[in-house]
Write an enzyme that holds these catalytic residues in place. Structure first.
Site, mmCIF file in Angstrom:
data_model
loop_
_atom_site.group_PDB
_atom_site.id
_atom_site.type_symbol
_atom_site.label_atom_id
_atom_site.label_comp_id
_atom_site.label_asym_id
_atom_site.label_seq_id
_atom_site.Cartn_x
_atom_site.Cartn_y
_atom_site.Cartn_z
ATOM 1 C CB SER A 24 114.090 58.762 15.432
ATOM 2 O OG SER A 24 114.170 58.805 16.836
ATOM 3 C CB THR A 70 117.474 65.386 18.452
ATOM 4 O OG1 THR A 70 118.476 64.905 19.349
ATOM 5 C CG2 THR A 70 118.085 65.669 17.094
ATOM 6 C CE LYS A 74 116.105 66.656 22.723
ATOM 7 N NZ LYS A 74 115.726 65.461 23.444
ATOM 8 N N GLY A 135 123.271 66.769 33.833
ATOM 9 C CA GLY A 135 122.703 67.443 32.671
ATOM 10 C C GLY A 135 121.344 68.032 32.994
ATOM 11 N N GLY A 138 117.364 70.199 28.035
ATOM 12 C CA GLY A 138 116.025 69.744 27.683
ATOM 13 C C GLY A 138 115.761 68.309 28.070
ATOM 14 C CB ALA A 139 117.521 65.135 27.338
ATOM 15 N NE ARG A 164 121.923 73.601 30.962
ATOM 16 C CZ ARG A 164 122.464 73.186 29.814
ATOM 17 N NH1 ARG A 164 121.877 73.476 28.674
ATOM 18 N NH2 ARG A 164 123.587 72.505 29.803
ATOM 19 N N GLY A 246 121.508 54.630 25.376
ATOM 20 C CA GLY A 246 120.675 55.552 24.622
ATOM 21 C C GLY A 246 119.857 54.850 23.554
#
Length: 264
Positions: A24, A70, A74, A135, A138-139, A164, A246
């Site tokens: 980023s 990131t 998060k 997964g 958060g993402a 989770r 990604g």
């Protein structure tokens, strides 16, 4: 357009640990400048135990207009947000925050929208598809919501953290009844494999699924950026799968992040 750093330059840090692989600072800075903004995205290596003082300092630094968030922050950063988007309220994580009019922070997650856009840009069909999501952090949570909002037919969620995983499946089924279930890391019968863990950030990481389960009919998307061709993407391509990386996800989010940060 070359950036002229001045006292008026606005700052958009990205915080994470590790931060060395973040793309980023390059991509988002270029996107801001392409819109004519005198602004810069800067990387900040922030360990989980150091988050509190860093967030306090950024909050009182008035030329910091927003923060990209990131791993592993998060979830924790939501505690510093006075307001949250509907998606971030739902599962308690953010990927971007910006200033409210009173100087407080407003948080949102763009991981889901950017992931889905990257899949579609690279040729995936999401509407009516069956997907395995690996997964539930958060993402992964944001990706799950975005997939369902894009018309996904069925979603199977897997995470090594059973609590989770169960919590996310419950939240999603309250929102989209009967469309989500927990399952093993086996994409057999799925159209999409969506990987949203940190596996692939180091060379010795195992694959999130057994390579013999990858077939040419499967579209494979990975969230790991800044590492070139990850082991998962390499195995998927060897198996004849179409893929979205990604880095392609990071590129897909640029316009959305600029709009969000500049409140357009």
């Amino acid at each position: 357009m070359p950036l002229l750093l001045t006292g008026a330059t606005r700052l958009f840090p990205i915080i994470g640990d590790p931060i060395i692989y973040a793309r980023s600072p390059e991509f988002f800075s270029a996107s801001l400048q392409a819109r004519g903004a005198n602004a810069l995205c800067v990387p900040m290596q922030v360990a989980l135990g150091s988050l509190e003082p860093v967030m306090q300092a950024l909050a009182v630094t008035p030329n910091v207009d927003g923060i990209l968030v990131t791993m592993p922050h998060k979830f924790e950063v939501t505690r510093h947000c006075a307001t949250l988007s509907e998606t971030s309220r739902l599962f308690g994580a953010v990927s971007v925050i910006r200033r409210n009019a009173d100087g407080s922070w407003h948080g949102d997650s763009q991981d889901g929208a950017s992931f889905v856009k990257a899949q579609i840009d690279q040729g995936a069909t999401v509407t009516g598809a069956r997907a395995l999501l690996i997964g539930a952090g958060g993402a992964g949570s944001a990706i799950a919501i975005a997939l369902l909002d894009a018309g996904l037919g069925e979603l199977v969620v897997h995470d090594i953290d059973e609590r989770r995983m169960t919590a996310l499946v419950h939240i999603l089924n309250e929102r989209n009844p009967g469309m989500v279930k927990a399952g093993p890391p086996d994409p057999t019968g799925c159209d999409l494999l969506c990987h949203a863990t940190n596996l692939g950030m180091t060379a010795n990481d195992p694959l999130p699924v057994a390579p013999e389960l990858l077939t040419p009919a499967l579209f494979v998307g990975d969230v790991i950026a800044g590492h070139g061709e990850t082991a998962l993407i390499r195995a998927a391509r060897l198996a004849g799968c179409k893929t979205a990386t990604g880095d392609e996800m990071v590129r897909a989010v640029q316009g959305m992040m600029v709009d969000y940060m500049l409140s357009l």
